[in-house]
Each structure stands twice: as structure tokens, then as C-alpha cells.
Design an enzyme around this catalytic site. Structure first.
Site, PDB file in Angstrom:
ATOM      1  N   THR A   1      27.557 124.407 -13.433  1.00  0.00           N
ATOM      2  CA  THR A   1      26.913 123.122 -13.721  1.00  0.00           C
ATOM      3  C   THR A   1      25.464 123.365 -14.111  1.00  0.00           C
ATOM      4  O   THR A   1      24.851 124.321 -13.637  1.00  0.00           O
ATOM      5  CB  THR A   1      26.980 122.274 -12.440  1.00  0.00           C
ATOM      6  OG1 THR A   1      28.352 121.959 -12.226  1.00  0.00           O
ATOM      7  CG2 THR A   1      26.171 121.007 -12.510  1.00  0.00           C
TER       8      THR A   1
ATOM      9  N   VAL B   1      35.987 112.680 -10.261  1.00  0.00           N
ATOM     10  CA  VAL B   1      34.565 112.584 -10.581  1.00  0.00           C
ATOM     11  C   VAL B   1      33.788 113.264  -9.459  1.00  0.00           C
ATOM     12  O   VAL B   1      34.022 112.983  -8.279  1.00  0.00           O
ATOM     13  CB  VAL B   1      34.129 111.106 -10.707  1.00  0.00           C
ATOM     14  CG1 VAL B   1      32.628 111.013 -10.934  1.00  0.00           C
ATOM     15  CG2 VAL B   1      34.883 110.431 -11.853  1.00  0.00           C
ATOM     16  N   GLY B   2      32.881 114.156  -9.828  1.00  0.00           N
ATOM     17  CA  GLY B   2      32.086 114.869  -8.827  1.00  0.00           C
ATOM     18  C   GLY B   2      30.769 114.174  -8.557  1.00  0.00           C
ATOM     19  O   GLY B   2      30.590 112.989  -8.850  1.00  0.00           O
ATOM     20  N   ASP B   3      29.833 114.926  -8.010  1.00  0.00           N
ATOM     21  CA  ASP B   3      28.526 114.363  -7.645  1.00  0.00           C
ATOM     22  C   ASP B   3      27.574 114.258  -8.835  1.00  0.00           C
ATOM     23  O   ASP B   3      26.637 113.454  -8.813  1.00  0.00           O
ATOM     24  CB  ASP B   3      27.853 115.233  -6.570  1.00  0.00           C
ATOM     25  CG  ASP B   3      27.625 116.654  -7.080  1.00  0.00           C
ATOM     26  OD1 ASP B   3      28.566 117.250  -7.652  1.00  0.00           O
ATOM     27  OD2 ASP B   3      26.502 117.163  -6.944  1.00  0.00           O
TER      28      ASP B   3
ATOM     29  N   THR C   1      23.769 121.215  -7.527  1.00  0.00           N
ATOM     30  CA  THR C   1      24.976 121.875  -8.009  1.00  0.00           C
ATOM     31  C   THR C   1      25.740 122.425  -6.823  1.00  0.00           C
ATOM     32  O   THR C   1      25.138 122.894  -5.856  1.00  0.00           O
ATOM     33  CB  THR C   1      24.663 123.016  -8.996  1.00  0.00           C
ATOM     34  OG1 THR C   1      25.896 123.679  -9.321  1.00  0.00           O
ATOM     35  CG2 THR C   1      23.674 124.035  -8.443  1.00  0.00           C
ATOM     36  N   GLY C   2      27.061 122.356  -6.893  1.00  0.00           N
ATOM     37  CA  GLY C   2      27.880 122.852  -5.791  1.00  0.00           C
ATOM     38  C   GLY C   2      29.138 122.028  -5.666  1.00  0.00           C
ATOM     39  O   GLY C   2      29.512 121.315  -6.603  1.00  0.00           O
TER      40      GLY C   2
ATOM     41  N   GLY D   1      31.044 119.226  -5.254  1.00  0.00           N
ATOM     42  CA  GLY D   1      30.601 117.846  -5.411  1.00  0.00           C
ATOM     43  C   GLY D   1      31.012 116.881  -4.319  1.00  0.00           C
ATOM     44  O   GLY D   1      30.258 115.972  -3.968  1.00  0.00           O
TER      45      GLY D   1
HETATM   46  N1  ASP Z   1      28.808 119.658  -8.584  1.00  0.00           N
HETATM   47  C1  ASP Z   1      29.799 119.879  -9.598  1.00  0.00           C
HETATM   48  C2  ASP Z   1      30.994 119.030  -9.295  1.00  0.00           C
HETATM   49  O1  ASP Z   1      31.416 118.965  -8.163  1.00  0.00           O
HETATM   50  C3  ASP Z   1      30.221 121.300  -9.744  1.00  0.00           C
HETATM   51  C4  ASP Z   1      29.134 122.344  -9.656  1.00  0.00           C
HETATM   52  O2  ASP Z   1      27.972 122.020  -9.484  1.00  0.00           O
HETATM   53  O3  ASP Z   1      29.451 123.511  -9.779  1.00  0.00           O
HETATM   54  O4  ASP Z   1      31.564 118.486 -10.208  1.00  0.00           O
END
Ligand code: ASP
Length: 313
Positions: free
Chosen positions: A180, A209-211, A231-232, A234
Site C-alpha cells: 500500500t 474494503v480495507g482501512d 498501512t497494514g 486493514g
Molecule cells: N491496509 C491495506 C488494506 O487492508 C493493506 C496494506 O496496507 O498493506 O487494504
């Protein structure tokens, strides 16, 4: 972890970006790959920073940096996005202006070339904050944004990752599940902005849908406190409203940004079992980058220097 405290001359400019966090180590990312990432991250910082240097807005700067990374196949955003369970690209993005708390987001878009620009146009040209699915793509197209067929977004590497994840190829070894992208900036006028864009999580269910497009979870900016891009994993970031929690700690507890970031990433996120990291800059130009994973692609530029890092320090 990088934490920089500064005095606060007015007119200070700062730009930070991330290209995703994950549990990758030096042994996963050889010197050649490091060189490639470093080149792209430096160029992405420059895209936004050159706007700040000539007095441009933090909002335009974060859009420019994120757009650059969406166009680079290396990251999980725009071209290079990971594929969902059915082998399709579904992208999410959001942007927020700290000056007026205006925000825009798109979720589950499949055709707009730069989801971050679609998010910005939702903010600027519609009366809504978030559009999802076909409606979001159609709105972006009606506003003149460039559209692409799905084949544009799918790279050989994202296809290979998807095949591995679906066990068509044994032994998945993938450092790039989290790629991300995001940016936060402070401009000469003291305005903050944050932007985040992603293809989400490999093999996600269609429609997930993520964060990243959720204001307060993956993205937040308020001139009174700070700008944050996350990022991470979500689902954890949504449940903890990570970006807004950091801003709230700064606002209500009046603690330094660095402490707020540390509390949310290492205490709350880790305790809940979530992985990832954030980049954040406050209204005075202090910034903090932190993650509870072994790696996070990140870079930042101030008047003094431009730095790039990959691993935990
Ligand atoms: N945060 C993003 C999601 O969950 C993925 C990521 O940051 O790697 O969609």
C-alpha cells in the site's frame, strides 16, 4: 522508528511517504531490489516535495507522490495492485485536507488509473465523502479522469502472487503482500494533508474494503493536530480507527506526536494482533514513522535531507 522533533519556524515544509509494511527482512530484499525501491521512493518523495518547495499545497503534494507510486508497478496500488480471490483488481483510496477537514474516498474501483485522484475529485466535485464500486469509476470517468482496462493494473508479479496464494505454485514466498502507498505533508502555509491508496489484501473476498479509504482508519488530517497515513492489516486499523486515534491523542491528551504514534502502533495495534505501521507529521513539522513489522518501505524529505529506509531500526 524515526521520530523528529523540531522547533517550528513558519513556512516549514515536510513530506513523508510509505510503500507498505510487512514482515520482510534484509535477506528477503537483496541489494538490487533495494536499489530499485530506493530509486522509486526517492522519485515519489520528489514528486510531492517539488510542489511544496514552490509554495504549493500539502493536498496537491500528497496526491502527486501517491499518484507516482500508483503508476509504479512495484507497489500494491494502481498498477501492480494485488488480486482478489477471483483474480480481479479492486482498489481503495482516500485523501484528506487538514485545513478544512474535507475528505474524499473511493472503494472497490476497477478502472480509474489513479484512484487517489478519483478520491480527490470526489472531495472537490461531489457532495459526498466516499463513492464505491461502479458508481465511483463512473464518476471519475465523468470528471475526465483516465480509465484503464483491468489488464493495465495486473502485472506478471501480481499474477504470480495470486497463483501462489491459490496454491497453483507451491511455496509462496512473497514480501510484497503489503505494498500500500501513502503520503503526508505539511506545506508553507501550515496546512496538513494525508493520502493513502491500495489494492488491498491479496486474495481478499470480492467487495472487501480495507482501512485505506476509510477516513479515520487509514487516513486522517487536521491542521490542529497532525496528518496520518497507515498501512497494514486493514481490518485491525478499522477497528482501532488508527489514524484518528493518533490525532485524538495529540488533541485531547496533548502528548507529542511520537508518543501518540507509539501508543497506537505498539500498544493498541500490537495487543489486538494487527500488523503494520504509520507515517505522521504534526502541525509544527515534527514527524514520526513507526511500525510493528520488521519492514516498512518509507522515505521523507525536509529542508535538510531526504532519507529512505526499509527495515526496522
Ligand atoms: N491496509 C491495506 C488494506 O487492508 C493493506 C496494506 O496496507 O498493506 O487494504
Amino acid at each position: 522508528m524515526e521520530n523528529v522533533q523540531t522547533a517550528t519556524p513558519n513556512g516549514k515544509i515536510v513530506l513523508l511517504i510509505h510503500g507498505g509494511a510487512g514482515n520482510f527482512k534484509e535477506s528477503d530484499l537483496g541489494p538490487d531490489q533495494q536499489k530499485i525501491y530506493e530509486k522509486y521512493l526517492r522519485e515519489a518523495v520528489e514528486e510531492g516535495y517539488k510542489i511544496l518547495e514552490v509554495g504549493g499545497s500539502a493536498l496537491d503534494a500528497v496526491e502527486a507522490s501517491v499518484k507516482f507510486m500508483e503508476d509504479a508497478p512495484l507497489f500494491n496500488a494502481g498498477k501492480g495492485s494485488v488480486l482478489n480471490k477471483e483474480g480481479h483488481v479492486e482498489m481503495d483510496a482516500s485523501i484528506m485536507s487538514g485545513k478544512d477537514l474535507k475528505a474524499g474516498a473511493v472503494a472497490v474501483v476497477r478502472h480509474v488509473k489513479n484512484p487517489i485522484s478519483a478520491a480527490k475529485i470526489v472531495m472537490e466535485k461531489s457532495s459526498h465523502v466516499m463513492l464505491a464500486g461502479n458508481g465511483a469509476d463512473e464518476f471519475a470517468q465523468s470528471m475526465g479522469l483516465e480509465m484503464k482496462d483491468e489488464s493495465y493494473f495486473i502485472t506478471s508479479s501480481s499474477l504470480e502472487q495470486w497463483k501462489k496464494a491459490n496454491e497453483l505454485i507451491p511455496e509462496p514466498k512473497d514480501i510484497n503482500k503489503h505494498g500500500t502507498v501513502g503520503a503526508v505533508a505539511l506545506d508553507q502555509n501550515g496546512n496538513l494533508a494525508a493520502a493513502t491508496s491500495t489494492g488491498g489484501i491479496l486474495n481478499k473476498l470480492p467487495g472487501r474494503v480495507g482501512d485505506s479509504p476509510i477516513i479515520g482508519a487509514g487516513t486522517y488530517a487536521d491542521n490542529n493536530t497532525c496528518a496520518v497515513s497507515a498501512t497494514g492489516h486493514g481490518e485491525y486499523f478499522i477497528r482501532l480507527t488508527v489514524a484518528r486515534s493518533i490525532a485524538a491523542l495529540v488533541e485531547y491528551k496533548m502528548i507529542p506526536l511520537e508518543q501518540a504514534v507509539n501508543e497506537v502502533v505498539h500498544n493498541r495495534l500490537s495487543k489486538l494482533g494487527g500488523n503494520g505501521g504509520v507515517i505522521a507529521v504534526d502541525k509544527n513539522g515534527n514527524f514520526s514513522i513507526d511500525h510493528n513489522t520488521t519492514g516498512m518501505f518509507r522515505a521523507w524529505k525536509t529542508e535538510k535531507k531526504c532519507e529512505v529506509r526499509f527495515f526496522k531500526e
